[in-house]
Design a protein around this motif. Structure first.
Motif, PDB file in Angstrom:
ATOM      1  N   VAL A   1     -54.284  22.591  40.006  1.00 40.19           N
ATOM      2  CA  VAL A   1     -52.752  22.438  40.268  1.00 40.19           C
ATOM      3  C   VAL A   1     -51.909  22.220  38.919  1.00 40.19           C
ATOM      4  N   VAL A   2     -52.465  21.758  37.953  1.00 39.08           N
ATOM      5  CA  VAL A   2     -51.767  21.467  36.844  1.00 39.08           C
ATOM      6  C   VAL A   2     -52.110  22.433  35.621  1.00 39.08           C
ATOM      7  N   THR A   3     -53.056  23.523  36.121  1.00 38.84           N
ATOM      8  CA  THR A   3     -53.203  24.799  35.225  1.00 38.84           C
ATOM      9  C   THR A   3     -52.204  25.832  35.894  1.00 38.84           C
ATOM     10  N   ALA A   4     -52.071  25.785  36.996  1.00 38.83           N
ATOM     11  CA  ALA A   4     -51.274  26.706  37.744  1.00 38.83           C
ATOM     12  C   ALA A   4     -49.708  26.208  37.092  1.00 38.83           C
ATOM     13  N   ALA A   5     -49.367  24.831  37.022  1.00 39.16           N
ATOM     14  CA  ALA A   5     -48.151  24.345  36.818  1.00 39.16           C
ATOM     15  C   ALA A   5     -47.916  24.634  35.116  1.00 39.16           C
ATOM     16  N   GLY A   6     -49.044  24.278  34.708  1.00 37.46           N
ATOM     17  CA  GLY A   6     -49.063  24.462  33.052  1.00 37.46           C
ATOM     18  C   GLY A   6     -48.413  25.980  32.636  1.00 37.46           C
TER      19      GLY A   6
ATOM     20  N   MET B   1     -47.176  28.004  34.662  1.00 31.12           N
ATOM     21  CA  MET B   1     -45.684  28.327  34.969  1.00 31.12           C
ATOM     22  C   MET B   1     -44.639  27.757  34.087  1.00 31.12           C
ATOM     23  N   GLN B   2     -44.876  26.396  33.529  1.00 32.05           N
ATOM     24  CA  GLN B   2     -43.827  25.700  32.530  1.00 32.05           C
ATOM     25  C   GLN B   2     -44.147  26.588  31.442  1.00 32.05           C
ATOM     26  N   LEU B   3     -44.985  27.200  30.712  1.00 34.39           N
ATOM     27  CA  LEU B   3     -44.910  28.244  29.563  1.00 34.39           C
ATOM     28  C   LEU B   3     -44.199  29.218  29.826  1.00 34.39           C
ATOM     29  N   ALA B   4     -44.388  29.931  31.080  1.00 36.01           N
ATOM     30  CA  ALA B   4     -43.554  31.212  31.289  1.00 36.01           C
ATOM     31  C   ALA B   4     -42.073  31.081  31.680  1.00 36.01           C
ATOM     32  N   GLY B   5     -41.861  29.627  31.732  1.00 34.98           N
ATOM     33  CA  GLY B   5     -40.370  29.461  32.014  1.00 34.98           C
ATOM     34  C   GLY B   5     -40.001  29.187  33.355  1.00 34.98           C
TER      35      GLY B   5
ATOM     36  N   LYS C   1     -51.730  23.540  26.154  1.00 31.30           N
ATOM     37  CA  LYS C   1     -50.837  22.717  25.147  1.00 31.30           C
ATOM     38  C   LYS C   1     -49.515  22.365  25.858  1.00 31.30           C
ATOM     39  N   SER C   2     -49.277  22.847  27.361  1.00 31.31           N
ATOM     40  CA  SER C   2     -48.044  22.592  28.164  1.00 31.31           C
ATOM     41  C   SER C   2     -48.294  21.058  28.380  1.00 31.31           C
TER      42      SER C   2
ATOM     43  N   SER D   1     -50.468  16.020  30.734  1.00 32.39           N
ATOM     44  CA  SER D   1     -50.362  14.644  31.550  1.00 32.39           C
ATOM     45  C   SER D   1     -51.341  14.603  32.814  1.00 32.39           C
ATOM     46  N   GLY D   2     -51.567  16.170  33.226  1.00 32.24           N
ATOM     47  CA  GLY D   2     -52.614  15.990  34.330  1.00 32.24           C
ATOM     48  C   GLY D   2     -53.831  15.949  34.038  1.00 32.24           C
ATOM     49  N   MET D   3     -54.434  16.173  32.828  1.00 32.07           N
ATOM     50  CA  MET D   3     -55.711  15.957  32.523  1.00 32.07           C
ATOM     51  C   MET D   3     -55.891  14.468  32.115  1.00 32.07           C
ATOM     52  N   VAL D   4     -54.754  13.888  31.714  1.00 32.58           N
ATOM     53  CA  VAL D   4     -54.818  12.367  31.574  1.00 32.58           C
ATOM     54  C   VAL D   4     -55.066  11.588  32.988  1.00 32.58           C
ATOM     55  N   ALA D   5     -54.458  12.320  33.976  1.00 32.00           N
ATOM     56  CA  ALA D   5     -54.580  11.673  35.165  1.00 32.00           C
ATOM     57  C   ALA D   5     -55.909  11.928  35.626  1.00 32.00           C
ATOM     58  N   VAL D   6     -56.607  13.136  35.651  1.00 33.44           N
ATOM     59  CA  VAL D   6     -58.079  13.480  35.949  1.00 33.44           C
ATOM     60  C   VAL D   6     -59.117  12.324  35.433  1.00 33.44           C
ATOM     61  N   VAL D   7     -59.144  12.087  34.059  1.00 30.32           N
ATOM     62  CA  VAL D   7     -59.584  10.818  33.234  1.00 30.32           C
ATOM     63  C   VAL D   7     -59.612   9.603  34.276  1.00 30.32           C
TER      64      VAL D   7
END
Length: 441
Positions: A61-66, A68-72, A295-296, A301-307
Protein backbone atom coordinates in the motif's frame (compact mmCIF):
# COMPACT_ATOMS: atom_id res chain seq x y z
CA UNK A 1 3.09 -21.76 34.10
CA UNK A 2 3.58 -19.89 37.36
CA UNK A 3 1.49 -16.71 37.58
CA UNK A 4 4.46 -14.69 38.83
CA UNK A 5 6.49 -15.77 35.81
CA UNK A 6 3.70 -14.75 33.42
CA UNK A 7 3.49 -11.39 35.16
CA UNK A 8 7.26 -10.95 34.86
CA UNK A 9 7.10 -11.70 31.15
CA UNK A 10 4.20 -9.28 30.67
CA UNK A 11 6.09 -6.52 32.46
CA UNK A 12 9.10 -7.19 30.25
CA UNK A 13 6.96 -6.82 27.12
CA UNK A 14 5.45 -3.54 28.34
CA UNK A 15 8.86 -2.26 29.45
CA UNK A 16 10.51 -2.94 26.10
CA UNK A 17 7.65 -1.28 24.24
CA UNK A 18 8.12 1.75 26.50
CA UNK A 19 11.84 1.84 25.73
CA UNK A 20 11.10 1.63 22.01
CA UNK A 21 8.58 4.46 22.26
CA UNK A 22 11.22 6.56 24.05
CA UNK A 23 13.67 6.18 21.16
CA UNK A 24 10.86 6.69 18.59
CA UNK A 25 10.38 5.43 15.06
CA UNK A 26 11.39 1.90 14.25
CA UNK A 27 13.05 1.58 17.66
CA UNK A 28 9.84 0.04 18.98
CA UNK A 29 10.41 -2.82 16.55
CA UNK A 30 14.09 -3.12 17.34
CA UNK A 31 13.47 -3.45 21.07
CA UNK A 32 10.63 -5.83 20.31
CA UNK A 33 13.19 -8.11 18.68
CA UNK A 34 15.28 -7.79 21.84
CA UNK A 35 12.24 -9.09 23.72
CA UNK A 36 12.01 -12.12 21.43
CA UNK A 37 15.68 -12.85 22.11
CA UNK A 38 15.10 -12.62 25.87
CA UNK A 39 12.13 -14.98 25.63
CA UNK A 40 14.34 -17.48 23.82
CA UNK A 41 17.43 -17.18 26.03
CA UNK A 42 15.94 -16.57 29.48
CA UNK A 43 12.56 -18.31 29.35
CA UNK A 44 13.31 -20.99 26.73
CA UNK A 45 10.17 -20.00 24.79
CA UNK A 46 10.02 -20.55 21.04
CA UNK A 47 9.58 -17.38 18.94
CA UNK A 48 5.96 -16.66 18.08
CA UNK A 49 4.48 -15.97 14.68
CA UNK A 50 5.51 -12.99 12.57
CA UNK A 51 2.65 -10.86 11.11
CA UNK A 52 3.88 -11.40 7.56
CA UNK A 53 0.59 -10.61 5.82
CA UNK A 54 0.18 -7.31 7.66
CA UNK A 55 3.75 -6.32 6.86
CA UNK A 56 3.38 -7.16 3.17
CA UNK A 57 0.10 -5.28 2.93
CA UNK A 58 1.71 -2.18 4.44
CA UNK A 59 4.62 -2.47 2.02
CA UNK A 60 2.33 -2.82 -1.00
CA UNK A 61 0.00 0.00 0.00
CA UNK A 62 2.73 2.51 0.87
CA UNK A 63 4.52 1.68 -2.39
CA UNK A 64 1.36 2.56 -4.31
CA UNK A 65 0.70 5.59 -2.11
CA UNK A 66 4.32 6.73 -2.47
CA UNK A 67 4.05 6.49 -6.25
CA UNK A 68 0.82 8.47 -6.16
CA UNK A 69 2.43 11.08 -3.94
CA UNK A 70 5.33 11.51 -6.36
CA UNK A 71 2.93 11.94 -9.26
CA UNK A 72 0.94 14.58 -7.38
CA UNK A 73 -2.07 12.40 -6.63
CA UNK A 74 -2.21 13.33 -2.96
CA UNK A 75 -2.53 16.99 -3.95
CA UNK A 76 -5.47 16.09 -6.19
CA UNK A 77 -7.25 14.05 -3.50
CA UNK A 78 -6.68 16.78 -0.93
CA UNK A 79 -8.13 19.32 -3.35
CA UNK A 80 -11.26 17.22 -3.82
CA UNK A 81 -11.70 16.62 -0.11
CA UNK A 82 -11.08 20.25 0.70
CA UNK A 83 -13.97 21.26 -1.55
CA UNK A 84 -16.26 19.24 0.68
CA UNK A 85 -14.94 20.28 4.05
CA UNK A 86 -13.56 23.79 3.46
CA UNK A 87 -16.66 25.46 4.92
CA UNK A 88 -16.74 23.02 7.86
CA UNK A 89 -13.15 21.83 8.31
CA UNK A 90 -13.87 20.03 11.57
CA UNK A 91 -16.19 17.66 9.74
CA UNK A 92 -13.14 15.56 8.75
CA UNK A 93 -13.31 14.19 12.29
CA UNK A 94 -16.72 12.73 11.43
CA UNK A 95 -16.30 12.05 7.71
CA UNK A 96 -12.97 10.19 7.93
CA UNK A 97 -13.96 7.43 10.41
CA UNK A 98 -17.35 6.92 8.77
CA UNK A 99 -15.71 6.60 5.35
CA UNK A 100 -13.09 4.20 6.70
CA UNK A 101 -15.79 2.17 8.41
CA UNK A 102 -17.79 1.90 5.19
CA UNK A 103 -14.80 0.84 3.09
CA UNK A 104 -13.66 -1.73 5.63
CA UNK A 105 -17.17 -3.15 6.00
CA UNK A 106 -17.21 -3.72 2.27
CA UNK A 107 -13.76 -5.27 2.05
CA UNK A 108 -13.98 -7.32 5.23
CA UNK A 109 -10.60 -6.13 6.47
CA UNK A 110 -9.32 -3.14 8.41
CA UNK A 111 -6.32 -3.02 6.10
CA UNK A 112 -8.25 -0.75 3.71
CA UNK A 113 -7.47 2.03 6.20
CA UNK A 114 -3.88 2.09 4.95
CA UNK A 115 -5.11 3.37 1.59
CA UNK A 116 -7.15 6.18 3.16
CA UNK A 117 -4.64 7.15 5.85
CA UNK A 118 -2.47 9.57 3.81
CA UNK A 119 -5.50 11.44 2.48
CA UNK A 120 -7.04 11.78 5.95
CA UNK A 121 -3.78 13.18 7.27
CA UNK A 122 -3.22 15.63 4.43
CA UNK A 123 -6.78 16.96 4.50
CA UNK A 124 -6.87 17.42 8.27
CA UNK A 125 -3.47 19.13 8.34
CA UNK A 126 -4.27 21.39 5.39
CA UNK A 127 -7.37 22.55 7.26
CA UNK A 128 -5.46 23.01 10.54
CA UNK A 129 -7.40 20.22 12.26
CA UNK A 130 -5.40 18.24 14.82
CA UNK A 131 -4.59 15.09 12.75
CA UNK A 132 -4.74 12.84 15.80
CA UNK A 133 -8.50 13.20 15.94
CA UNK A 134 -9.56 11.81 12.53
CA UNK A 135 -6.58 9.45 12.27
CA UNK A 136 -7.06 7.72 15.63
CA UNK A 137 -10.82 7.50 15.04
CA UNK A 138 -10.39 6.13 11.52
CA UNK A 139 -7.74 3.54 12.33
CA UNK A 140 -9.92 2.18 15.14
CA UNK A 141 -13.10 2.39 13.03
CA UNK A 142 -11.43 0.02 10.58
CA UNK A 143 -11.30 -2.58 13.34
CA UNK A 144 -14.83 -1.90 14.56
CA UNK A 145 -16.00 -2.48 10.97
CA UNK A 146 -14.97 -6.12 11.18
CA UNK A 147 -18.08 -6.93 13.24
CA UNK A 148 -20.30 -5.16 10.68
CA UNK A 149 -18.83 -6.79 7.59
CA UNK A 150 -20.59 -9.75 5.98
CA UNK A 151 -17.28 -10.88 4.46
CA UNK A 152 -14.83 -10.67 7.38
CA UNK A 153 -13.21 -13.74 8.90
CA UNK A 154 -14.53 -12.83 12.34
CA UNK A 155 -18.08 -12.56 11.00
CA UNK A 156 -17.72 -15.96 9.38
CA UNK A 157 -16.76 -17.34 12.79
CA UNK A 158 -19.67 -15.59 14.49
CA UNK A 159 -22.18 -16.77 11.88
CA UNK A 160 -20.99 -20.36 12.32
CA UNK A 161 -21.46 -20.16 16.07
CA UNK A 162 -24.88 -18.47 15.88
CA UNK A 163 -26.35 -20.62 13.08
CA UNK A 164 -27.35 -23.56 15.33
CA UNK A 165 -29.32 -21.06 17.42
CA UNK A 166 -31.29 -19.88 14.37
CA UNK A 167 -29.62 -16.48 14.42
CA UNK A 168 -28.63 -15.44 10.89
CA UNK A 169 -26.03 -13.01 9.59
CA UNK A 170 -28.76 -10.46 8.88
CA UNK A 171 -29.83 -10.67 12.53
CA UNK A 172 -26.24 -10.06 13.67
CA UNK A 173 -25.68 -7.10 11.34
CA UNK A 174 -29.04 -5.58 12.27
CA UNK A 175 -27.53 -5.06 15.73
CA UNK A 176 -23.84 -4.41 15.04
CA UNK A 177 -24.20 -1.96 12.13
CA UNK A 178 -26.43 0.70 13.75
CA UNK A 179 -24.65 0.28 17.09
CA UNK A 180 -21.26 0.80 15.43
CA UNK A 181 -22.36 3.87 13.45
CA UNK A 182 -23.74 5.44 16.62
CA UNK A 183 -20.48 4.64 18.42
CA UNK A 184 -18.45 6.37 15.68
CA UNK A 185 -20.62 9.49 15.83
CA UNK A 186 -20.37 9.71 19.62
CA UNK A 187 -16.62 9.09 19.57
CA UNK A 188 -16.13 11.73 16.85
CA UNK A 189 -18.03 14.27 18.98
CA UNK A 190 -15.80 13.52 21.96
CA UNK A 191 -12.55 13.35 19.97
CA UNK A 192 -13.28 16.67 18.23
CA UNK A 193 -12.60 18.23 21.63
CA UNK A 194 -9.61 16.07 22.56
CA UNK A 195 -6.18 17.61 22.99
CA UNK A 196 -4.95 21.10 22.22
CA UNK A 197 -5.80 22.69 18.91
CA UNK A 198 -3.07 22.02 16.35
CA UNK A 199 -1.63 25.54 16.52
CA UNK A 200 -1.31 25.24 20.31
CA UNK A 201 0.26 21.76 20.49
CA UNK A 202 3.84 22.05 21.86
CA UNK A 203 5.21 19.02 19.97
CA UNK A 204 3.85 20.31 16.68
CA UNK A 205 5.12 23.84 17.32
CA UNK A 206 8.58 22.46 18.10
CA UNK A 207 8.66 20.50 14.84
CA UNK A 208 7.38 23.52 12.92
CA UNK A 209 10.05 25.77 14.43
CA UNK A 210 12.75 23.21 13.63
CA UNK A 211 11.67 23.14 9.99
CA UNK A 212 10.73 19.44 10.18
CA UNK A 213 7.29 20.14 8.72
CA UNK A 214 5.86 22.80 6.43
CA UNK A 215 3.09 25.08 7.74
CA UNK A 216 -0.49 24.03 6.95
CA UNK A 217 -1.52 25.07 3.47
CA UNK A 218 2.04 25.80 2.36
CA UNK A 219 2.02 22.99 -0.18
CA UNK A 220 -1.45 23.89 -1.41
CA UNK A 221 -0.28 27.44 -2.14
CA UNK A 222 2.78 26.40 -4.14
CA UNK A 223 1.66 23.20 -5.85
CA UNK A 224 -0.77 22.86 -8.72
CA UNK A 225 -2.63 19.71 -9.63
CA UNK A 226 -1.28 18.20 -12.83
CA UNK A 227 -2.88 15.80 -15.27
CA UNK A 228 -0.50 13.12 -14.02
CA UNK A 229 -1.53 13.86 -10.43
CA UNK A 230 -5.20 13.45 -11.25
CA UNK A 231 -4.49 10.29 -13.25
CA UNK A 232 -2.44 8.74 -10.43
CA UNK A 233 -5.16 9.44 -7.87
CA UNK A 234 -7.82 7.88 -10.09
CA UNK A 235 -5.65 4.78 -10.60
CA UNK A 236 -5.08 4.50 -6.86
CA UNK A 237 -8.78 4.93 -6.08
CA UNK A 238 -9.68 2.36 -8.74
CA UNK A 239 -7.43 -0.11 -6.93
CA UNK A 240 -9.12 0.61 -3.61
CA UNK A 241 -12.61 0.29 -5.11
CA UNK A 242 -11.67 -3.03 -6.73
CA UNK A 243 -10.46 -4.39 -3.38
CA UNK A 244 -13.66 -3.27 -1.65
CA UNK A 245 -15.85 -4.76 -4.38
CA UNK A 246 -13.88 -8.02 -4.31
CA UNK A 247 -14.57 -8.19 -0.59
CA UNK A 248 -18.30 -7.76 -1.17
CA UNK A 249 -18.82 -9.77 -4.36
CA UNK A 250 -17.28 -13.22 -4.44
CA UNK A 251 -17.54 -13.35 -8.24
CA UNK A 252 -14.80 -10.70 -8.45
CA UNK A 253 -12.32 -12.77 -6.49
CA UNK A 254 -10.04 -14.61 -8.95
CA UNK A 255 -10.19 -18.39 -8.89
CA UNK A 256 -6.87 -20.24 -9.14
CA UNK A 257 -5.77 -23.86 -9.17
CA UNK A 258 -4.28 -24.96 -5.86
CA UNK A 259 -3.53 -28.56 -4.89
CA UNK A 260 -5.72 -29.92 -7.63
CA UNK A 261 -8.79 -27.77 -7.01
CA UNK A 262 -10.02 -24.26 -7.80
CA UNK A 263 -9.94 -21.86 -4.86
CA UNK A 264 -10.36 -18.12 -4.37
CA UNK A 265 -7.27 -15.95 -4.03
CA UNK A 266 -6.90 -14.88 -0.40
CA UNK A 267 -8.12 -11.28 0.05
CA UNK A 268 -4.92 -10.18 1.80
CA UNK A 269 -2.91 -11.44 -1.17
CA UNK A 270 -5.31 -9.75 -3.56
CA UNK A 271 -4.70 -6.44 -1.75
CA UNK A 272 -0.95 -6.88 -2.18
CA UNK A 273 -1.22 -7.82 -5.87
CA UNK A 274 -3.60 -4.96 -6.60
CA UNK A 275 -1.56 -2.30 -4.84
CA UNK A 276 1.71 -3.31 -6.52
CA UNK A 277 -0.14 -3.25 -9.84
CA UNK A 278 -1.41 0.25 -9.00
CA UNK A 279 2.17 1.36 -8.32
CA UNK A 280 3.28 -0.14 -11.65
CA UNK A 281 0.51 1.62 -13.58
CA UNK A 282 1.27 4.96 -11.93
CA UNK A 283 4.95 4.51 -12.79
CA UNK A 284 4.15 3.72 -16.42
CA UNK A 285 1.36 6.24 -17.02
CA UNK A 286 2.19 9.19 -14.77
CA UNK A 287 5.81 9.97 -15.66
CA UNK A 288 7.57 9.07 -12.42
CA UNK A 289 10.76 7.10 -11.81
CA UNK A 290 10.24 3.88 -9.90
CA UNK A 291 13.53 4.42 -8.08
CA UNK A 292 12.22 7.67 -6.60
CA UNK A 293 9.30 5.97 -4.83
CA UNK A 294 11.58 5.06 -1.92
CA UNK A 295 12.30 8.77 -1.43
CA UNK A 296 8.66 9.73 -0.90
CA UNK A 297 7.64 10.61 2.67
CA UNK A 298 4.77 8.10 2.60
CA UNK A 299 7.04 5.21 1.61
CA UNK A 300 9.60 6.21 4.21
CA UNK A 301 7.09 6.32 7.06
CA UNK A 302 5.54 3.07 5.84
CA UNK A 303 8.83 1.18 5.91
CA UNK A 304 9.49 2.44 9.42
CA UNK A 305 6.08 1.05 10.36
CA UNK A 306 6.97 -2.33 8.82
CA UNK A 307 10.11 -2.67 10.93
CA UNK A 308 8.29 -1.46 14.04
CA UNK A 309 5.44 -3.92 13.48
CA UNK A 310 7.84 -6.78 12.75
CA UNK A 311 9.59 -6.57 16.10
CA UNK A 312 6.85 -5.52 18.49
CA UNK A 313 4.18 -7.89 17.11
CA UNK A 314 6.72 -10.73 17.09
CA UNK A 315 7.45 -10.13 20.76
CA UNK A 316 3.75 -9.85 21.67
CA UNK A 317 2.87 -13.02 19.74
CA UNK A 318 5.69 -14.90 21.46
CA UNK A 319 4.34 -13.94 24.88
CA UNK A 320 0.75 -14.74 23.93
CA UNK A 321 1.51 -18.13 22.37
CA UNK A 322 3.35 -19.23 25.51
CA UNK A 323 0.58 -18.19 27.92
CA UNK A 324 -2.66 -18.21 25.93
CA UNK A 325 -4.22 -21.18 27.73
CA UNK A 326 -3.78 -19.66 31.17
CA UNK A 327 -4.84 -16.13 30.20
CA UNK A 328 -7.83 -16.98 28.01
CA UNK A 329 -8.95 -19.75 30.35
CA UNK A 330 -8.95 -17.36 33.29
CA UNK A 331 -11.04 -14.82 31.41
CA UNK A 332 -13.51 -17.55 30.45
CA UNK A 333 -14.00 -18.52 34.08
CA UNK A 334 -14.63 -14.87 34.97
CA UNK A 335 -17.31 -14.63 32.28
CA UNK A 336 -19.10 -17.64 33.76
CA UNK A 337 -19.44 -15.81 37.07
CA UNK A 338 -21.10 -12.73 35.51
CA UNK A 339 -22.57 -13.02 31.99
CA UNK A 340 -22.05 -9.30 31.27
CA UNK A 341 -18.36 -10.07 31.61
CA UNK A 342 -18.62 -11.76 28.20
CA UNK A 343 -18.09 -8.30 26.71
CA UNK A 344 -15.11 -7.68 28.98
CA UNK A 345 -13.67 -11.09 28.10
CA UNK A 346 -14.13 -10.43 24.36
CA UNK A 347 -12.34 -7.10 24.77
CA UNK A 348 -9.49 -8.57 26.80
CA UNK A 349 -8.92 -11.65 24.64
CA UNK A 350 -8.96 -9.51 21.49
CA UNK A 351 -6.36 -7.25 23.09
CA UNK A 352 -4.18 -10.18 24.14
CA UNK A 353 -4.40 -12.15 20.91
CA UNK A 354 -4.74 -9.10 18.58
CA UNK A 355 -7.34 -11.13 16.70
CA UNK A 356 -11.10 -10.60 16.54
CA UNK A 357 -11.54 -14.14 15.24
CA UNK A 358 -9.60 -15.68 18.14
CA UNK A 359 -11.64 -13.72 20.67
CA UNK A 360 -14.86 -14.78 18.93
CA UNK A 361 -13.95 -18.47 18.90
CA UNK A 362 -12.72 -18.36 22.51
CA UNK A 363 -15.49 -16.44 24.27
CA UNK A 364 -18.76 -16.61 22.29
CA UNK A 365 -19.11 -20.39 22.95
CA UNK A 366 -18.93 -19.62 26.67
CA UNK A 367 -21.84 -17.18 26.29
CA UNK A 368 -23.79 -19.80 24.36
CA UNK A 369 -23.11 -22.39 27.06
CA UNK A 370 -24.36 -19.91 29.68
CA UNK A 371 -27.65 -19.71 27.79
CA UNK A 372 -27.38 -16.04 26.79
CA UNK A 373 -29.73 -14.93 24.01
CA UNK A 374 -28.05 -14.76 20.57
CA UNK A 375 -29.07 -11.09 20.24
CA UNK A 376 -27.32 -10.33 23.53
CA UNK A 377 -24.14 -12.04 22.34
CA UNK A 378 -24.29 -10.12 19.05
CA UNK A 379 -24.69 -6.90 21.03
CA UNK A 380 -21.55 -7.59 23.06
CA UNK A 381 -19.52 -8.81 20.08
CA UNK A 382 -18.22 -5.34 18.97
CA UNK A 383 -16.09 -5.40 22.13
CA UNK A 384 -13.50 -7.24 20.02
CA UNK A 385 -12.38 -3.75 18.93
CA UNK A 386 -10.17 -4.24 21.99
CA UNK A 387 -7.51 -5.42 19.50
CA UNK A 388 -6.33 -1.78 19.64
CA UNK A 389 -5.97 -1.64 23.43
CA UNK A 390 -2.19 -2.05 23.15
CA UNK A 391 -0.29 -0.11 20.45
CA UNK A 392 1.10 -3.20 18.73
CA UNK A 393 -1.07 -3.18 15.61
CA UNK A 394 0.35 -2.24 12.23
CA UNK A 395 -2.30 0.41 11.58
CA UNK A 396 -1.49 2.11 14.88
CA UNK A 397 2.24 2.17 14.29
CA UNK A 398 1.85 3.30 10.68
CA UNK A 399 -0.46 6.13 11.77
CA UNK A 400 1.97 7.39 14.40
CA UNK A 401 4.76 7.41 11.83
CA UNK A 402 2.63 9.12 9.18
CA UNK A 403 1.51 11.99 11.41
CA UNK A 404 4.46 14.33 11.05
CA UNK A 405 2.83 16.88 13.36
CA UNK A 406 3.47 14.52 16.30
CA UNK A 407 -0.10 14.80 17.59
CA UNK A 408 -0.78 11.07 17.11
CA UNK A 409 1.49 9.34 19.55
CA UNK A 410 2.24 6.45 21.86
CA UNK A 411 2.89 7.73 25.38
CA UNK A 412 5.78 6.80 27.61
CA UNK A 413 3.45 4.61 29.67
CA UNK A 414 2.57 2.65 26.46
CA UNK A 415 -1.12 2.33 27.32
CA UNK A 416 -1.62 6.12 27.06
CA UNK A 417 -1.72 6.24 23.27
CA UNK A 418 -3.89 8.20 20.85
CA UNK A 419 -6.12 5.22 20.04
CA UNK A 420 -7.12 4.39 23.61
CA UNK A 421 -10.04 6.81 23.89
CA UNK A 422 -11.61 5.75 20.54
CA UNK A 423 -11.25 2.09 21.58
CA UNK A 424 -13.00 2.66 24.89
CA UNK A 425 -15.71 4.88 23.41
CA UNK A 426 -16.44 2.49 20.55
CA UNK A 427 -16.66 -0.43 22.96
CA UNK A 428 -18.91 1.22 25.54
CA UNK A 429 -21.27 2.91 23.07
CA UNK A 430 -21.49 0.04 20.57
CA UNK A 431 -22.09 -2.59 23.26
CA UNK A 432 -24.54 -0.34 25.12
CA UNK A 433 -26.49 0.51 21.98
CA UNK A 434 -26.38 -3.12 20.87
CA UNK A 435 -27.86 -4.31 24.17
CA UNK A 436 -30.61 -1.73 23.74
CA UNK A 437 -31.40 -3.02 20.26
CA UNK A 438 -31.26 -6.62 21.49
CA UNK A 439 -33.81 -5.80 24.19
CA UNK A 440 -36.24 -4.56 21.52
CA UNK A 441 -36.20 -7.85 19.59
Amino acid sequence: MDTALILLQGLMVIGLIAVGVHYKGMAIGLFGAVGVLLFVLLFKIAPGSVPVNAMLIIMAVVTAAGAMQLAGGIDYLVMLAQRVIRRFPRQITYVAPLTTYGFCVGAGTGNIYYSLMPVIYEVSYANKVRPERPLALSATAGQLAITSSPVSAATAAMVGLMAPLGFKITDILAITVPASILAILVAAFVMSRRGKELEEDPEYLARLAAGEIAPPGADAQTKTVTAEGKRSALIFLAGVVFIVCAGIFEALRPMVMSKGKMVEVDLSQLIQITMFTVAALITALCKIKAGDIVKSPLFDSGMVAVVALFGVAWMANTFIAANETVIVGGLGELAKQAPIMIAVALFAVAAITTSQSSATFSIIPIGIALGLAPATLAAMWPAVVGVFLLPTNGAQIATVELDRTGTTRIGAAVINHSFLLPVLLYTVVAVGAGLGLAALR
